[in-house]
Write an enzyme that holds these catalytic residues in place. Structure first.
Site, mmCIF file in Angstrom:
data_model
loop_
_atom_site.group_PDB
_atom_site.id
_atom_site.type_symbol
_atom_site.label_atom_id
_atom_site.label_comp_id
_atom_site.label_asym_id
_atom_site.label_seq_id
_atom_site.Cartn_x
_atom_site.Cartn_y
_atom_site.Cartn_z
ATOM 1 N N LYS A 1 0.835 -1.201 0.000
ATOM 2 C CA LYS A 1 0.000 0.000 0.000
ATOM 3 C C LYS A 1 0.875 1.259 0.000
ATOM 4 O O LYS A 1 0.592 2.221 -0.717
ATOM 5 C CB LYS A 1 -0.940 -0.017 1.218
ATOM 6 C CG LYS A 1 -2.034 -1.076 1.116
ATOM 7 C CD LYS A 1 -2.810 -1.299 2.418
ATOM 8 C CE LYS A 1 -3.810 -2.455 2.231
ATOM 9 N NZ LYS A 1 -4.597 -2.757 3.444
ATOM 10 N N GLN B 1 -4.454 -1.208 9.625
ATOM 11 C CA GLN B 1 -4.406 -2.570 9.094
ATOM 12 C C GLN B 1 -4.931 -3.562 10.126
ATOM 13 O O GLN B 1 -4.558 -3.512 11.298
ATOM 14 C CB GLN B 1 -2.960 -2.917 8.675
ATOM 15 C CG GLN B 1 -2.820 -4.245 7.961
ATOM 16 C CD GLN B 1 -3.481 -4.268 6.584
ATOM 17 O OE1 GLN B 1 -3.608 -3.244 5.928
ATOM 18 N NE2 GLN B 1 -3.904 -5.434 6.142
ATOM 19 N N ASP C 1 -11.010 2.755 4.358
ATOM 20 C CA ASP C 1 -11.359 1.337 4.263
ATOM 21 C C ASP C 1 -12.881 1.154 4.288
ATOM 22 O O ASP C 1 -13.371 0.079 3.949
ATOM 23 C CB ASP C 1 -10.772 0.560 5.462
ATOM 24 C CG ASP C 1 -9.507 -0.204 5.114
ATOM 25 O OD1 ASP C 1 -9.369 -0.626 3.947
ATOM 26 O OD2 ASP C 1 -8.671 -0.380 6.010
HETATM 27 N N1 GUN Z 1 -6.832 -6.847 6.535
HETATM 28 C C1 GUN Z 1 -7.175 -7.628 5.492
HETATM 29 N N2 GUN Z 1 -7.684 -6.871 4.494
HETATM 30 C C2 GUN Z 1 -7.659 -5.595 4.918
HETATM 31 C C3 GUN Z 1 -8.042 -4.364 4.336
HETATM 32 O O1 GUN Z 1 -8.539 -4.271 3.209
HETATM 33 N N3 GUN Z 1 -7.840 -3.276 5.095
HETATM 34 C C4 GUN Z 1 -7.326 -3.332 6.339
HETATM 35 N N4 GUN Z 1 -7.182 -2.202 7.031
HETATM 36 N N5 GUN Z 1 -6.960 -4.457 6.922
HETATM 37 C C5 GUN Z 1 -7.130 -5.586 6.202
#
Ligand code: GUN
Length: 283
Positions: free
Chosen positions: A51, A95, A118
């Site tokens: 990311k 995350q 998100d």
């Molecule tokens: N953990 C697994 N997928 C994601 C996601 O798309 N965003 C976040 N913040 N954590 C995750």
């Protein structure tokens, strides 16, 4: 047809890069995304690194906050509140999963809905549920884009989502419903999953179990989106669907890797643009 998520995601990232330049020109501000990772979950390390790299490549400002495993909930909440008030940050991502001592719900509650890129917080999740504008979860948005790119009819189609997580299963079911599919949400206690799969015109597999959906179950001509990212007994990267057989029966199918994965990051960047424009009154 093999649905090329990698190529589609690259196009979206190029569009995002153009938007970054446009926002800089109009507002004199660079869109900024803060990434928070707590602890050393190996998958999270890979995801957050990906990311951050994508963020950099589009010219966005990226702010990585890597906190130790033993971080307390008050300390994380303090960081989130600080980022809520930081004018250079337009999106904040925490995350998941978080270490045991932290209540993820409390963290998502604290995050400003305008910066919740998100779409996991209660305001954005509620907006999705009630059909109102808001920031939509990234993987589900990416899945709908893949279905559209593969010219999949959704209106009146039988769509089966396997997996009921807040991150993928539940929100993608809502998006499919919004597009007038007849949606079934299956999970670990669903009876006769093989028969559910056999009826599905559209299958979204998001369970996280290597090749648990057998290729022979797939309806002839179905469109298959595989969100899984697993290793099989031989140590090979694979999805939730048994690809070799499924790809003989499906009209269109995503590969693993190179299907859904790159789309999640592309939509995270796209959501950050949406958030920045709203905060800078450029929408
Ligand atoms: N953990 C697994 N997928 C994601 C996601 O798309 N965003 C976040 N913040 N954590 C995750």
């Amino acid at each position: 047809m093999i649905i090329d998520g990698k190529a589609i995601a690259a196009r979206i990232r190029a569009e995002v890069a153009a938007q970054v330049r446009e926002i800089e020109k109009r507002a004199g501000v660079r869109p900024g995304l803060a990434l928070i990772r707590v602890g050393n979950d190996p998958a999270s390390e890979i995801y957050v690194r990906g990311k951050a790299k994508a963020c950099q490549e589009t010219g966005m400002a990226g702010f990585e906050h890597i906190l130790p495993e033993e971080t307390t909930q008050p300390a994380l909440l303090e960081l989130v509140r600080k980022l809520n008030g930081d004018q250079t940050v337009h999106g904040v991502l925490v995350q998941l999963p978080l270490p045991r001592q932290i209540d993820a719900g409390a963290v998502l509650d604290a995050l400003s809905p305008e910066k919740d890129v998100d779409g996991f917080g209660p305001i954005n999740a509620g907006a999705l549920f009630t059909g109102r504008k808001g920031l939509r979860p990234c993987t589900p948005s990416g899945i709908l884009r893949l279905l559209d790119e593969a010219e999949t009819p959704l209106q009146g189609a039988r769509a089966l989502v396997v997996g009921r997580s807040n991150i993928v299963g539940k929100p993608v079911a809502m998006l499919l419903l919004e597009r007038h599919a007849t949606v079934t949400l299956a999970h670990s206690r669903t009876a006769a999953l093989d028969q559910e799969v056999g009826r599905a015109d559209v299958l979204v597999a998001a369970v996280g179990k290597a090749e648990m959906i057998k290729g022979a179950w797939i309806k002839l001509g179905a469109t298959v989106i595989d969100v899984g990212m697993n290793r099989n007994a031989a140590g090979k990267l694979c999805g939730d669907v048994e690809f070799p057989v499924a790809s003989q029966r499906a009209r269109a199918i995503t590969p693993v890797p190179g299907g859904v994965g790159p789309m999640t990051i592309a939509y995270l960047l796209s959501n950050t643009i949406q958030a920045a424009k709203a905060q800078l009154d450029l929408s």
